[in-house]
Structures are given as structure tokens and as C-alpha cells.
Design a protein around this motif. Structure first.
Motif, PDB file in Angstrom:
ATOM      1  N   SER A 282       0.835  -1.193   0.000  1.00 55.29           N
ATOM      2  CA  SER A 282       0.000   0.000   0.000  1.00 55.29           C
ATOM      3  C   SER A 282       0.872   1.246   0.000  1.00 55.29           C
ATOM      4  O   SER A 282       1.810   1.374   0.806  1.00 55.29           O
ATOM      5  N   GLY A 283       0.557   2.178  -0.900  1.00 56.69           N
ATOM      6  CA  GLY A 283       1.306   3.428  -0.944  1.00 56.69           C
ATOM      7  C   GLY A 283       1.153   4.230   0.329  1.00 56.69           C
ATOM      8  O   GLY A 283       2.100   4.871   0.797  1.00 56.69           O
ATOM      9  N   ALA A 284      -0.028   4.193   0.928  1.00 58.57           N
ATOM     10  CA  ALA A 284      -0.254   4.928   2.173  1.00 58.57           C
ATOM     11  C   ALA A 284       0.574   4.349   3.318  1.00 58.57           C
ATOM     12  O   ALA A 284       1.140   5.082   4.136  1.00 58.57           O
ATOM     13  N   ALA A 285       0.674   3.005   3.374  1.00 59.77           N
ATOM     14  CA  ALA A 285       1.478   2.369   4.425  1.00 59.77           C
ATOM     15  C   ALA A 285       2.956   2.704   4.245  1.00 59.77           C
ATOM     16  O   ALA A 285       3.674   2.933   5.225  1.00 59.77           O
ATOM     17  N   PHE A 286       3.396   2.753   3.014  1.00 62.11           N
ATOM     18  CA  PHE A 286       4.792   3.109   2.746  1.00 62.11           C
ATOM     19  C   PHE A 286       5.064   4.548   3.168  1.00 62.11           C
ATOM     20  O   PHE A 286       6.074   4.847   3.810  1.00 62.11           O
ATOM     21  N   GLY A 323       9.255   8.592  -6.182  1.00 60.36           N
ATOM     22  CA  GLY A 323       8.180   8.222  -7.095  1.00 60.36           C
ATOM     23  C   GLY A 323       7.019   7.570  -6.368  1.00 60.36           C
ATOM     24  O   GLY A 323       5.851   7.784  -6.719  1.00 60.36           O
ATOM     25  N   ALA A 324       7.328   6.781  -5.336  1.00 55.61           N
ATOM     26  CA  ALA A 324       6.274   6.127  -4.566  1.00 55.61           C
ATOM     27  C   ALA A 324       5.457   7.138  -3.780  1.00 55.61           C
ATOM     28  O   ALA A 324       4.249   6.957  -3.571  1.00 55.61           O
ATOM     29  N   ARG A 343       6.415   0.032 -10.276  1.00 53.60           N
ATOM     30  CA  ARG A 343       5.229   0.742 -10.760  1.00 53.60           C
ATOM     31  C   ARG A 343       4.431   1.266  -9.568  1.00 53.60           C
ATOM     32  O   ARG A 343       4.347   0.599  -8.531  1.00 53.60           O
ATOM     33  N   ARG A 344       3.863   2.454  -9.749  1.00 55.76           N
ATOM     34  CA  ARG A 344       2.873   2.973  -8.804  1.00 55.76           C
ATOM     35  C   ARG A 344       1.555   3.043  -9.551  1.00 55.76           C
ATOM     36  O   ARG A 344       1.441   3.729 -10.572  1.00 55.76           O
ATOM     37  N   ARG A 348      -1.154   1.850  -5.201  1.00 52.80           N
ATOM     38  CA  ARG A 348      -0.536   0.554  -4.947  1.00 52.80           C
ATOM     39  C   ARG A 348       0.883   0.575  -5.514  1.00 52.80           C
ATOM     40  O   ARG A 348       1.110   1.025  -6.643  1.00 52.80           O
ATOM     41  N   LEU A 349       1.836   0.068  -4.749  1.00 50.67           N
ATOM     42  CA  LEU A 349       3.231   0.003  -5.189  1.00 50.67           C
ATOM     43  C   LEU A 349       3.545  -1.424  -5.605  1.00 50.67           C
ATOM     44  O   LEU A 349       3.220  -2.367  -4.877  1.00 50.67           O
ATOM     45  N   VAL A 350       4.190  -1.583  -6.760  1.00 49.25           N
ATOM     46  CA  VAL A 350       4.445  -2.915  -7.309  1.00 49.25           C
ATOM     47  C   VAL A 350       5.898  -2.997  -7.774  1.00 49.25           C
ATOM     48  O   VAL A 350       6.368  -2.139  -8.529  1.00 49.25           O
TER      49      VAL A 350
END
Length: 505
Positions: A282-286, A323-324, A343-344, A348-350
Motif C-alpha cells: 500500500s502506498g499509504a502504508a509506505f 516516485g512512490a 510501478r505505482r 498501490r506500489l508494485v
């Protein structure tokens, strides 16, 4: 390299370099560190890696003499890298004789690193280290040893920390040489990391331990030697205990790095998901993580996915991190080193391996080999040109000059059209200079083609399906030019739209 007898002083030397050394400190520190850090347990077999120099010979003798008190069994291993045949023979002889006198089982090996480099290429020091550690691990297995003791000492640690400071290092890099690390089921330990060189030299003199001096250690052509012989003595004018200060820095950095690594692994376990070969988060968790954990988590994810061992640099990690965290655009992608991709996608971060993202198959038919043909899937360009052979042989100029990125073929022996395509399962080629055929996959491995490039890397085939050339690696024995050649086909591979360097490098 010259054999050194304990106590011998070079002519003109005012005082031996170990004049201030304390030989008893070696025994005290080995006992203290061994107990504090639990470097060994009663019943262990410890394999000591012995080069023949004073550091490893002192370690061998000290551990052997303490072995009844520690309850451990001692074995030794010595690797001859083959760089200095005459000196290497003396080193090996010194090690074998001394081990025999002490009753220590010793295994030796001639690694012949020069021959390995001639056949496979690579960095001299890196390949020597890789082959040495492979031998040591195998020797440990044969000796039943759960631990390999290496003779890096406190001055080695100080040099390492200073070198990393000078080139710019993360706090984790300032931890320097680790006291211990696991390699498979075997633990590598460094019991001398708090003991300085003068103490080891004094120990050798006190206990009549023979050793060999490596003459290359006095050459400032090597960066580490220049640090030891020039930089450290100069800086000690400002801090007379600089080596001790650098070692304290390493210990502090190592402890803090261990803590952050443990926290990063916890975040990885709780917040990163594995989905069909991809790692997602999760981008928010990161974004909620401290910046130090963000950077370490990115490095951990990249190292987890990568098929190649080189670690990601600061700039690449920071590019991913920023970028994230960015909110625009909603989707963003970047290709990374070691064949990875980030990828974002809508919060979502992948992270993925590019090769796992189903590379598109291709088959590029070349009916008339002339001009530039681009293999977009591999980022490679192949430039074809024809050269008519004349009686004076001027068109054969490059056939004798061909390098890995260029190949020449007798046009009349080719079956057109030519074809550019990726490797298929079971592909084999008849390489020039080799009797019989060889798997293309094996040639990729031998040529150190990064795994991330292999699924899409182009092969040049003829109309009959024969593989003629693996650009940048090997050509086949088919369609060779000879005295009867009338027309030569020249093929040259380069990176598409990139720097002027061969494909495959």
C-alpha cells in the motif's frame, strides 16, 4: 614476498612496527570476544583460513593453543590463487609445515585464478574472492566445521571505514567488516576485529610463529594500501587514536544497522505481499514509514527480487522512494537495474522482475541483410553491410579483426532469409572453435549475460533454422569466410538508441 623469522628487523629500520604491540592482548581479546559474542561453542570445529601472513598465522596458533579451554577442534585451509607462483609455493609450504608441527589438519588448494579469468573473464579481486570462499566453504564441509575463522583485524576495519567515508557511504556501510555472517549453513567469524596489527606481530615474535610477508602490501598502487600507508598516518596527526575511533564508529553503526534491519524485516513481513512473483504494498502504508525505513525497505525488496548480486545504489533507491510518494501522475513506471521494474498504480506500489512480465515473442525476418534492423524487445540494433572480396583480400579486413559485437559470414553459404528471434527451449548452437554443439542457455551463463536480458536477447538464424550468432557472445562455425569467399556479410550489434557499446555488455 619474503619469509620472516620472528624478531628479524629490516636493515635501517629504527624500530620494528610491532614495538608497541601487546602479545598477551591477542589471547585476552580472543577469550573475551569469543565469550561475549558467542563466536564458538564447546564441541565446535573451527576452520581457520590461513594465507601464511602474520595475521592468519597468529590466529591459527592462538585458537589452537586455546582450543582445550574453549572445547573446540581446529582445522586449517589454505588457498593458492596462482598469481605469484614462487611466493605462493613458499606460503603454502610454510602453512603446511606449521600445521603439521602443531598437529592441525590442513587442506590446501591451487585455485589458478589467472586461468579462470582467461576462460571466463571478470574482475580479478572479485573472482579470486569468490573462488576462495567457495573453496573454504567446501573445506569446512569436509572438516565438519560449522564456523570459518577469518583473520581480518582492527586495522583492516579502520581502513575499510575510512575508504567508505571517502567514497560516500550510507550509515550501514560505515559498519565496515561484519563480525559474523552466515554463508549457507556455515558461519564466517572474525575473532581479531578488536585486535590491532602490532599486537599480532608481537604475538608472532613472542611465540615464534613463522609467517610470510606479501611484498604487494607495500605498493600504494592499490587503494587500500595507499589508505593504510599514506592517508591514515597523515590523519593520525590530528587524532593519535584514529584507528580506534574508526573501529568504534563501525561498532556503533553495526549495532544501529542491525536494529534498523530487524525493523525493516518486520515491515516487510507485515506490509509487503507476494502476488504471482510480484511484491506489492500500500502506498499509504509506505508513506507512513520513517524515511530511514523507506530506503531500507526498498533495498530489501530489490535484493529479494534481483537475480544478480550487486546492490542498488542510493540514487536508484531515492528515485523509487520519491516516485512512490508522489501523487501525480496516478500511474508511474520506471525500469531499474538488475532487470527489475517499479510501478505505482492508483495508490498501490508494485515491484517485479521485467522477465516475469511475459515478454512478447518476436520473429524479425531479414530477407535482404542490409542497413539497420532494430529489435525493440531487446533494445538492440543489428547493422548489416556487404563487402565484396577482391583478390588482394581487402574485404577480409575485419574477418581477422572481428570482436564480440561484430561477426562476418560468407554470403554464398547463408540460406536466406535471415531471422532475428529470442531463445527457445532446447536451442543449441555449434560455436566456432568447439567440437559439437552447446546449449544457448549455457552460453548465456558463460558469457555472464544478465538473467533479466536472456528472455528477449536476439539470436541471428539463417533460413534453415541454424543459429549463426549470439551478438556480443559467440558466433557459430557456419558460413565462415575462406579463400573462396566472394562476398562477405558484416553484422554489428549495438544498443538501440543508447551509448556506443556492444549489445550484451
Amino acid at each position: 614476498m619474503a619469509s620472516t623469522e620472528p624478531g628479524r628487523q629490516d636493515p635501517g629500520q629504527a624500530s620494528p612496527p610491532h614495538a608497541s604491540g601487546d602479545p598477551e592482548r591477542v589471547r585476552r581479546e580472543l577469550l573475551r570476544m569469543g565469550a561475549d559474542e558467542r563466536l564458538w561453542e564447546p564441541g565446535d570445529t573451527v576452520l581457520v583460513a590461513v594465507s601464511g601472513g602474520p595475521d592468519s598465522m597468529a590466529l591459527l596458533h592462538a585458537v589452537h593453543m586455546l582450543s582445550p579451554q574453549l572445547g573446540v577442534r581446529v582445522a586449517a585451509a589454505h588457498a593458492d590463487h596462482g598469481f605469484r607462483p614462487e611466493a605462493s609455493a613458499r606460503e603454502a609450504g610454510t602453512v603446511r609445515r606449521y600445521c603439521a608441527g602443531l598437529g592441525i589438519p590442513c587442506e590446501t588448494a591451487e585455485l589458478d585464478v589467472p586461468a579462470h579469468l582467461a576462460e571466463h573473464g571478470g574482475n580479478k579481486q572479485a573472482e579470486a574472492r569468490r573462488l576462495r570462499y567457495r573453496f573454504l566453504l567446501e573445506a569446512a564441509g569436509r572438516a565438519g566445521a560449522s564456523r570459518i575463522a577469518l583473520a581480518h583485524h582492527a586495522d583492516d576495519q579502520a581502513e575499510t571505514v575510512l575508504m567508505r567515508l571517502l567514497r560516500g557511504s550510507s550509515p550501514a556501510g560505515l559498519a565496515g567488516i561484519p563480525l559474523r555472517r552466515m554463508e549457507g549453513n556455515t558461519e564466517l567469524i572474525r575473532p581479531l576485529l578488536r585486535i590491532h596489527k602490532p599486537d599480532l606481530l608481537a604475538y608472532c615474535e613472542r611465540h615464534a610463529v613463522p609467517y610470510e610477508e606479501d611484498g604487494s602490501n607495500s605498493s600504494t598502487d592499490y587503494t587500500r594500501n595507499a589508505i593504510r600507508l599514506e592517508a591514515l598516518p597523515y590523519l593520525e596527526a590530528f587524532n593519535g587514536r584514529l584507528a580506534e575511533s574508526l573501529c568504534r564508529t563501525a561498532e556503533s553503526a553495526a549495532a544501529e544497522s542491525d536494529y534498523l534491519d530487524a525493523r525493516t524485516r518486520e515491515v516487510f513481513a507485515s506490509g509487503v505481499l507476494s502476488e504471482e512473483g510480484r511484491l506489492t504494498m500500500s502506498g499509504a502504508a509506505f508513506a507512513a514509514l520513517h524515511v530511514a525505513l523507506q530506503r531500507r525497505l526498498i533495498k530489501l525488496i530489490l535484493d529479494y527480487l534481483a537475480l544478480e548480486t550487486a546492490s542498488a545504489g542510493f540514487d536508484e533507491v531515492e528515485r523509487i522512494r520519491l516516485g512512490a510518494l508522489s501523487g501525480t501522475p496516478s500511474s508511474w513506471r520506471v525500469d531499474l537495474s538488475r532487470g527489475l521494474r517499479f510501478r505505482r498504480e492508483y495508490g498501490r506500489l508494485v515491484w517485479t522482475r521485467r522477465e516475469d512480465e511475459e515478454p512478447q515473442p518476436y520473429a524479425i525476418e531479414v530477407p535482404e541483410p542490409e542497413g539497420v534492423w532494430t529489435v525493440a524487445e531487446a533494445g538492440v540494433e543489428i547493422r548489416f553491410s556487404a563487402h565484396r572480396h577482391t583478390r588482394d583480400g581487402t574485404a577480409l579486413f575485419a574477418a581477422s579483426d572481428a570482436d564480440a559485437r561484430t561477426a562476418f559470414f560468407d554470403w554464398d553459404k547463408l540460406e536466406l532469409p535471415l531471422l532475428l528471434r529470442p531463445r527457445r527451449d532446447g536451442d543449441r548452437m555449434r560455436p566456432l572453435g568447439l567440437n559439437g554443439t552447446k546449449k544457448v542457455q549455457d552460453m548465456f551463463v558463460d558469457g555472464k549475460l544478465p538473467p533479466s536480458q536472456r528472455p528477449s536477447f536476439p539470436l541471428l538464424c539463417d533460413g534453415g533454422g541454424r543459429i549463426l550468432w549470439i551478438p556480443g557472445l559467440r558466433r557459430s562455425s557456419h558460413a565462415l569466410a575462406d579463400e573462396g569467399t566472394r562476398l562477405l556479410l558484416r553484422a554489428e550489434a549495438r544498443q538501440a538508441g543508447g551509448p556506443d557499446r556492444p549489445a550484451g555488455e
